[in-house]
Design a protein around this motif. Structure first.
Motif, PDB file in Angstrom:
ATOM      1  N   LYS A 232       0.746  -1.158  -0.119  1.00 23.42           N
ATOM      2  CA  LYS A 232       0.048  -0.045  -0.046  1.00 23.42           C
ATOM      3  C   LYS A 232       0.905   1.064  -0.052  1.00 23.42           C
ATOM      4  O   LYS A 232       0.503   2.080  -0.675  1.00 23.42           O
ATOM      5  CB  LYS A 232      -0.990   0.051   1.194  1.00 23.42           C
ATOM      6  CG  LYS A 232      -1.852   1.387   1.124  1.00 23.42           C
ATOM      7  CD  LYS A 232      -2.724   1.206   2.377  1.00 23.42           C
ATOM      8  CE  LYS A 232      -3.843  -0.018   2.474  1.00 23.42           C
ATOM      9  NZ  LYS A 232      -4.978   0.317   1.264  1.00 23.42           N
ATOM     10  N   ARG A 235       2.096   1.776  -3.334  1.00 28.71           N
ATOM     11  CA  ARG A 235       1.033   2.255  -4.269  1.00 28.71           C
ATOM     12  C   ARG A 235       1.021   3.853  -4.094  1.00 28.71           C
ATOM     13  O   ARG A 235       0.670   4.201  -5.085  1.00 28.71           O
ATOM     14  CB  ARG A 235      -0.364   1.494  -4.077  1.00 28.71           C
ATOM     15  CG  ARG A 235      -1.473   2.000  -4.685  1.00 28.71           C
ATOM     16  CD  ARG A 235      -2.552   1.368  -4.228  1.00 28.71           C
ATOM     17  NE  ARG A 235      -3.993   1.885  -4.477  1.00 28.71           N
ATOM     18  CZ  ARG A 235      -4.978   1.279  -4.283  1.00 28.71           C
ATOM     19  NH1 ARG A 235      -5.173   0.081  -3.651  1.00 28.71           N
ATOM     20  NH2 ARG A 235      -6.004   1.847  -4.789  1.00 28.71           N
ATOM     21  N   SER A 238       3.706   5.305  -6.127  1.00 25.78           N
ATOM     22  CA  SER A 238       3.430   5.215  -7.725  1.00 25.78           C
ATOM     23  C   SER A 238       2.376   6.076  -8.083  1.00 25.78           C
ATOM     24  O   SER A 238       2.288   6.321  -9.376  1.00 25.78           O
ATOM     25  CB  SER A 238       2.944   3.898  -8.068  1.00 25.78           C
ATOM     26  OG  SER A 238       1.447   3.589  -7.600  1.00 25.78           O
ATOM     27  N   GLN A 239       1.305   7.001  -7.252  1.00 21.70           N
ATOM     28  CA  GLN A 239       0.610   7.778  -7.829  1.00 21.70           C
ATOM     29  C   GLN A 239       1.169   9.117  -8.306  1.00 21.70           C
ATOM     30  O   GLN A 239       0.440   9.985  -8.726  1.00 21.70           O
ATOM     31  CB  GLN A 239      -0.602   7.969  -6.792  1.00 21.70           C
ATOM     32  CG  GLN A 239      -0.235   8.643  -5.742  1.00 21.70           C
ATOM     33  CD  GLN A 239      -1.325   8.682  -4.392  1.00 21.70           C
ATOM     34  OE1 GLN A 239      -2.235   8.069  -4.618  1.00 21.70           O
ATOM     35  NE2 GLN A 239      -0.892   9.201  -3.413  1.00 21.70           N
ATOM     36  N   GLU A 270      -3.550  -4.426  -4.078  1.00 16.09           N
ATOM     37  CA  GLU A 270      -2.634  -3.101  -4.026  1.00 16.09           C
ATOM     38  C   GLU A 270      -1.588  -3.035  -5.115  1.00 16.09           C
ATOM     39  O   GLU A 270      -1.236  -2.339  -5.772  1.00 16.09           O
ATOM     40  CB  GLU A 270      -1.661  -3.423  -2.554  1.00 16.09           C
ATOM     41  CG  GLU A 270      -2.416  -3.046  -1.322  1.00 16.09           C
ATOM     42  CD  GLU A 270      -3.188  -1.898  -1.240  1.00 16.09           C
ATOM     43  OE1 GLU A 270      -2.842  -1.059  -1.813  1.00 16.09           O
ATOM     44  OE2 GLU A 270      -4.430  -1.936  -0.670  1.00 16.09           O
ATOM     45  N   CYS A 271      -1.241  -4.498  -5.691  1.00 17.01           N
ATOM     46  CA  CYS A 271      -0.703  -4.600  -7.012  1.00 17.01           C
ATOM     47  C   CYS A 271      -1.418  -3.991  -8.167  1.00 17.01           C
ATOM     48  O   CYS A 271      -0.649  -3.589  -9.001  1.00 17.01           O
ATOM     49  CB  CYS A 271      -0.117  -5.934  -7.107  1.00 17.01           C
ATOM     50  SG  CYS A 271       0.773  -6.748  -5.902  1.00 17.01           S
ATOM     51  N   GLY A 273      -3.442  -1.874  -7.995  1.00 17.53           N
ATOM     52  CA  GLY A 273      -3.724  -0.324  -7.910  1.00 17.53           C
ATOM     53  C   GLY A 273      -2.398   0.474  -8.242  1.00 17.53           C
ATOM     54  O   GLY A 273      -2.437   1.176  -8.833  1.00 17.53           O
ATOM     55  N   THR A 274      -1.271  -0.419  -7.974  1.00 24.39           N
ATOM     56  CA  THR A 274       0.027   0.162  -8.337  1.00 24.39           C
ATOM     57  C   THR A 274       0.241   0.364  -9.989  1.00 24.39           C
ATOM     58  O   THR A 274       0.471   1.309 -10.493  1.00 24.39           O
ATOM     59  CB  THR A 274       1.000  -0.426  -7.514  1.00 24.39           C
ATOM     60  OG1 THR A 274       1.014  -0.594  -6.253  1.00 24.39           O
ATOM     61  CG2 THR A 274       2.547  -0.039  -7.752  1.00 24.39           C
ATOM     62  N   ASN A 277      -1.879   2.969 -11.593  1.00 21.64           N
ATOM     63  CA  ASN A 277      -1.381   4.299 -11.440  1.00 21.64           C
ATOM     64  C   ASN A 277      -0.148   4.686 -12.583  1.00 21.64           C
ATOM     65  O   ASN A 277       0.231   5.701 -12.568  1.00 21.64           O
ATOM     66  CB  ASN A 277      -0.517   4.675 -10.146  1.00 21.64           C
ATOM     67  CG  ASN A 277      -1.808   4.727  -8.646  1.00 21.64           C
ATOM     68  OD1 ASN A 277      -2.859   4.983  -9.197  1.00 21.64           O
ATOM     69  ND2 ASN A 277      -1.479   4.175  -7.687  1.00 21.64           N
ATOM     70  N   GLU A 314     -10.692  -2.146  -8.520  1.00 23.19           N
ATOM     71  CA  GLU A 314      -9.510  -1.991  -9.185  1.00 23.19           C
ATOM     72  C   GLU A 314      -9.109  -2.458 -10.653  1.00 23.19           C
ATOM     73  O   GLU A 314      -8.241  -1.939 -11.391  1.00 23.19           O
ATOM     74  CB  GLU A 314      -8.407  -2.499  -8.207  1.00 23.19           C
ATOM     75  CG  GLU A 314      -8.089  -1.869  -6.768  1.00 23.19           C
ATOM     76  CD  GLU A 314      -7.621  -0.277  -7.009  1.00 23.19           C
ATOM     77  OE1 GLU A 314      -7.038   0.004  -7.831  1.00 23.19           O
ATOM     78  OE2 GLU A 314      -8.396   0.421  -6.163  1.00 23.19           O
ATOM     79  N   GLY A 517      -8.302   4.537  -6.357  1.00 23.71           N
ATOM     80  CA  GLY A 517      -6.893   4.311  -6.502  1.00 23.71           C
ATOM     81  C   GLY A 517      -6.182   5.392  -6.870  1.00 23.71           C
ATOM     82  O   GLY A 517      -4.999   5.205  -7.141  1.00 23.71           O
TER      83      GLY A 517
END
Length: 532
Positions: A232, A235, A238-239, A270-271, A273-274, A277, A314, A517
């Motif tokens: 998290k 992630r 990464s945004q 979480e993967c 979502g990353t 991004n 997601e 996300g």
């Protein structure tokens, strides 16, 4: 002169002796009151006698033994809202700031515990920053005895977006990163990782975290231990646009490899979502989807009820990101993902997050020539977009308008339907406004003898704000008739392609701001009780 000096020294020594006796008396009296306050009814009586005010004033004393007792008493009282509010009015935080740090370990510890209790209040957290406690608390991270308390207070401060950036100007981030990596194979403490997640939500903090091999070590640890909370944090990093996002190109394959039905759902979220991004123009998403066989997984997870809503959302956001790539969009369209999205839209029509992200996918699809015909001619997506054109959510309306503008430009039949709907909506609003503008007793002479209306308070037809404007398609002067839309099909439409705030540029398109996300300052709140 010499006699005056001796008299002063004698009087000062006598004063100091009296002060010591007074503080001893106060200490005994407060100790007695502290013991009596174990009975909550007695404690309430003390509060009614302004015990908080008396205790806060005593914080000005210098006797460490007396201060230890006073701060302990205040800590006990602070768990009640009314007492906490009294402390806020008495500038307690400002008086406590001078005790951090101090050479009396027990006094420092109980002071930090009181500050922790007070830090649950937003206003008091703000005062802690204003009186300069942030660098002092950061320095205490190096003290093993006080580290946990200092970190909990710093975590509470990091919850507020306005204070996140201030951590970049202390040595806090290098210290917490060292703590993370010193954990070895052990699970990172909840307070520490929660603090790191909040710090990573700020762009400048994220850049400091990634300095050197920071990101590489975080990714290695998160993937090895399947640590959801650490992922998290990754992630959140990464945004942020800029150099930190480009660092993730090296880890796209590692992240994609974690996405599968056999992995833990929370970790997969979480993967995903990353990856979602990573709106990087140079990234070959088609190669990633093929190499890791992600299309079947994404399609399967779009089915309502196939997984938790967070995971399905997601997946939708991920599809929106990869659809920026022309060849990816075509591959997804051929796989039957668009009907699946429409089915999901029907199932989640009350959830604005889902609706906005699904419409965003349609927007990406109609932007590409390869998938535009599939959306327009082979699905009922345009009809759903027309229905959502006047949704109560402004972000959904914005994405719908942009998507419908593109559809109307390239398909004459749908263009007419869209024009008719926009004009019908415009007129229904205008007619409803006119009907509601009825005469009242204060306006008995709105119409003259000849039946013509007076220009009372400004003629209603002279008010351009009452006319509906579709991002420049309909001017607000009220002079445009439905025939104007015939020019729509000839490519003569001006100023209607994409409204401000949602422009598809040569680079990265703007993700809808409601995306779960994609919140630049998403915070992770770890709750724990106040210390008594």
């Amino acid at each position: 002169m010499q006699n005056v000096k001796k008299e002063y020294e004698k009087a000062f020594k006598k004063y100091q002796g009296l002060l010591v006796k007074q503080e001893q008396l106060l200490r005994v009296a407060l100790y007695l009151l502290l013991n009596l306050s174990e009975d909550t009814r007695t404690e309430l009586k003390m509060r009614n006698k302004n015990i908080v005010q008396l205790l806060v004033k005593t914080l000005e004393r210098d006797s460490q033994d007396l201060l230890l007792l006073v701060v302990s008493f205040l800590k006990k009282l602070s768990i009640f809202l009314e007492n906490k509010n009294d402390m806020a009015e008495m500038d307690t935080v400002e008086r406590l700031a001078r005790l951090v740090p101090c050479d009396h370990e027990d006094l420092l510890n109980v002071t930090l515990r009181l500050l922790l209790n007070l830090s649950f209040d937003t206003g008091l957290r703000s005062r802690m920053v204003q009186v300069g406690l942030l660098p002092k608390l950061t320095a205490l991270l190096g003290d093993e005895a006080q580290r946990q308390l200092a970190m909990c207070i710093l975590y509470h401060i990091s919850v507020d977006d306005r204070f996140k950036s201030m951590f970049a100007y202390t040595d806090c981030i290098p210290q917490v990163m060292k703590m993370v990596f010193d954990c070895g194979e052990e699970r990172i403490g909840a307070e520490l990782i929660s603090f790191c997640i909040n710090l990573a939500a700020n762009k400048r903090n994220a850049q400091i975290i990634c300095e050197g091999n920071g990101l590489k070590m975080l990714m290695k640890r998160a993937l090895k231990l399947k640590d959801t909370l650490l992922m998290k944090m990754v992630r959140n990093i990464s945004q942020h646009d800029g150099p930190t996002k480009n660092l993730f190109i090296d880890y796209v394959g590692d992240l994609a490899a974690q996405i599968g039905p056999e992995e833990d759902e929370e970790f997969v979220i979480e993967c995903l979502g990353t990856l979602a991004n990573l709106t990087i123009p140079d990234l070959d998403w088609e190669l990633v989807l093929k190499e890791y066989n992600l299309v079947p997984y994404l399609t399967e997870r779009l089915k309502p009820g196939s997984a938790e809503d967070d995971l399905i959302l997601e997946v939708v956001i991920m599809i929106g990101t990869v659809s920026m790539d022309d060849s990816c969009a075509a591959m997804l369209a051929k796989s039957g993902i668009i009907p699946a999205l429409i089915e999901l839209l029907n199932a989640q029509q009350e959830d604005d997050e889902f609706v906005c992200q699904i419409v965003y996918v349609f927007y990406q699809m109609v932007f590409h020539q390869a998938t535009r015909d599939v959306i327009i001619k082979e699905t009922q997506a345009p009809a759903y977009l027309i229905d959502l054109m006047h949704d109560k959510n402004a972000e959904i309306r914005k994405v719908c308008d942009n998507t419908l503008d593109i559809i109307a430009e390239y398909d004459e039949e749908w263009g007419k339907k869209i024009q008719t709907e926009k004009f019908r909506w415009h007129n229904s609003q205008w007619l409803e406004m006119v009907e509601n503008r009825q005469m009242d007793e204060a306006e008995p002479f709105m119409y003259g003898d000849d039946g013509e209306p007076f220009l009372h308070n400004g003629d209603i037809l002279e008010r351009p704000d009452l006319f509906y404007s579709a991002d420049g398609i309909i001017p607000t002067d009220g002079t445009i008739s439905p025939e104007f839309y015939t020019d729509f099909q000839n490519g003569d439409m001006v100023g209607s392609s994409v409204s401000e705030g949602f422009v598809q540029s040569a680079g990265t398109p703007v993700r809808p701001t409601t995306a779960y996300g994609f919140r630049p300052d998403e915070q992770f709140y770890y709750g724990y009780g106040a210390s008594r």
